[in-house]
Design an enzyme around this catalytic site. Structure first.
Site, short mmCIF file in Angstrom:
data_model
loop_
_atom_site.label_atom_id
_atom_site.label_comp_id
_atom_site.label_asym_id
_atom_site.label_seq_id
_atom_site.Cartn_x
_atom_site.Cartn_y
_atom_site.Cartn_z
CB SER A 8 9.55 13.73 -2.29
OG SER A 8 10.52 13.49 -3.36
CG HIS A 33 9.87 9.63 -0.50
ND1 HIS A 33 9.18 8.46 -0.30
CD2 HIS A 33 9.82 9.76 -1.94
CE1 HIS A 33 9.09 7.88 -1.48
NE2 HIS A 33 9.47 8.91 -2.38
CG ASP A 35 11.47 10.11 -5.23
OD1 ASP A 35 10.93 9.18 -5.04
OD2 ASP A 35 11.14 11.36 -4.78
CG MET A 37 14.04 8.71 -10.24
SD MET A 37 13.08 9.71 -11.20
CE MET A 37 11.92 10.43 -9.96
CG HIS A 66 10.29 5.47 -4.40
ND1 HIS A 66 9.31 6.36 -4.99
CD2 HIS A 66 10.02 4.31 -4.85
CE1 HIS A 66 8.58 5.72 -5.80
NE2 HIS A 66 9.11 4.48 -6.00
CG MET A 68 11.09 4.90 -9.08
SD MET A 68 10.54 6.75 -8.79
CE MET A 68 11.43 7.25 -7.46
CG MET A 137 4.44 4.45 -6.95
SD MET A 137 5.70 6.03 -6.44
CE MET A 137 5.30 7.05 -7.90
N GLY A 142 8.69 8.73 -12.00
CA GLY A 142 9.84 9.30 -12.95
C GLY A 142 10.10 10.71 -12.79
N GLY A 144 8.53 14.75 -10.53
CA GLY A 144 7.85 15.44 -9.54
C GLY A 144 6.87 16.04 -10.17
N GLY A 145 5.81 16.66 -9.48
CA GLY A 145 5.06 17.87 -10.04
C GLY A 145 3.85 17.22 -10.98
CG ASP A 175 5.91 8.95 -4.19
OD1 ASP A 175 5.97 10.23 -4.07
OD2 ASP A 175 6.82 8.11 -4.33
N GLY A 176 2.89 10.86 -4.84
CA GLY A 176 2.90 11.56 -6.16
C GLY A 176 1.34 12.48 -6.04
N GLY A 177 1.77 13.63 -6.35
CA GLY A 177 0.52 14.50 -6.53
C GLY A 177 -0.15 14.94 -5.27
N GLY A 197 6.45 16.44 -2.78
CA GLY A 197 7.62 17.14 -3.35
C GLY A 197 7.39 18.31 -3.75
CB SER A 198 6.12 19.81 -6.82
OG SER A 198 5.10 19.02 -6.90
C1 DX5 Z 1 7.70 10.46 -8.56
C2 DX5 Z 1 8.50 10.20 -7.17
C3 DX5 Z 1 7.82 11.19 -6.15
C4 DX5 Z 1 7.73 12.50 -6.52
C5 DX5 Z 1 6.78 13.26 -5.92
O1 DX5 Z 1 8.25 9.56 -9.39
O2 DX5 Z 1 8.36 8.79 -6.57
O3 DX5 Z 1 8.28 10.74 -4.82
O4 DX5 Z 1 8.98 13.22 -5.76
O5 DX5 Z 1 6.61 14.55 -6.35
P1 DX5 Z 1 5.35 15.15 -6.20
O6 DX5 Z 1 5.05 15.39 -4.70
O7 DX5 Z 1 5.62 16.52 -6.90
O8 DX5 Z 1 4.22 14.53 -6.98
ZN ZN Z 2 8.83 8.61 -4.59
#
Ligand code: DX5
Ligand code: ZN
Length: 223
Positions: A8, A33, A35, A37, A66, A68, A137, A142, A144-145, A175-177, A197-198
């Site tokens: 991401s 991916h 994101d 927002m 994605h 949001m 999700m 909202g 990353g990290g 997606d997420g963490g 992402g992170s």
């Molecule tokens: C969160 C995003 C994710 C985000 C994931 O709102 O939809 O795609 O980039 O980031 P990590 O992998 O750091 O949780």
């Molecule tokens: Zn995402």
């Protein structure tokens, strides 16, 4: 099947985005991916079709966008024209997403549907025949990290079961963490695409981390 890795770019360094993308390409990333927002559906604000078009110009990777956003429908065509190969909308944006999903397919992209951690899987069940990408999700959207929420794992298991039962054709993303600790559980529960992402871009060696996430996922499947 070997898990696919979707970095991401939200966590990438945007002052050197092309380099960051080359790095994960070299590491074997399967898709990107993206994101989006809108500062309304979520408090944060990121980027839109213009940045996606720029990314599309510099990579051959499949782009999974994605959204949001509270109401992305008027911009769907722009997102597809910008190079999105898949467009993922939230069930919280459209409690009945039938028309929006059909529109995404009509525009020539894969239609994706996702749900927040607090939304039960039953909310999306009636629409899954129109879905090519089902994204679970595992953090509140909202930022990353954030920390992975294991409570969503049964949604993956359920999504696998529904697909088998009804012959649906979606691929299953999480997606997420996602990191090297949480990826095995996600893969064991049925995730086929790991969005990260992170864990990738904030690591000391993003190139290696793409392969590492795939390796821990494969190990969880006994590959
Ligand atoms: C969160 C995003 C994710 C985000 C994931 O709102 O939809 O795609 O980039 O980031 P990590 O992998 O750091 O949780
Ligand atoms: Zn995402």
């Amino acid at each position: 099947m070997t898990p696919r890795i979707a970095p991401s770019v939200l966590s990438a360094d945007f002052t050197r985005l092309e380099k960051e993308i080359r790095t994960v390409e070299e590491g074997g990333a399967d898709l990107l991916h993206l994101d989006v927002m809108d500062a309304h559906f979520v408090p944060n604000l990121t980027f839109g079709p213009m940045v996606i078009a720029a990314i599309d110009r510099i990579t051959e990777l499949h782009l999974s966008t994605h959204l949001m956003m509270t109401d992305p429908e008027p911009l769907l065509e722009d997102f597809v024209k910008a190079g999105s190969d898949a467009v993922i909308v939230h069930i919280e944006s459209y409690p009945d997403p039938t028309r929006v999903l059909a529109r995404i397919r009509e525009l020539g992209a894969l239609a994706g549907l996702t749900l927040n951690p607090d939304t039960p899987v039953e909310a999306v069940e009636p629409y899954l025949s129109g879905v090519d990408v089902f994204l679970v999700m595992s953090v509140n959207p909202g930022w990353g990290g954030q920390g992975f929420m294991p409570a969503v794992l049964p949604k993956l298991t359920r999504a696998v079961g529904l697909r088998k039962e009804h012959g649906y054709g979606y691929s299953l993303h999480i997606d997420g963490g996602i990191d090297r600790v949480t990826a095995p559980d996600a893969v064991s529960a049925g995730a086929e695409v790991l969005v990260a992402g992170s864990a990738i871009f904030k690591s000391d060696d993003p190139r290696a981390m793409v392969g590492e996430l795939r390796r821990v996922g494969e190990a969880a499947l006994g590959i």
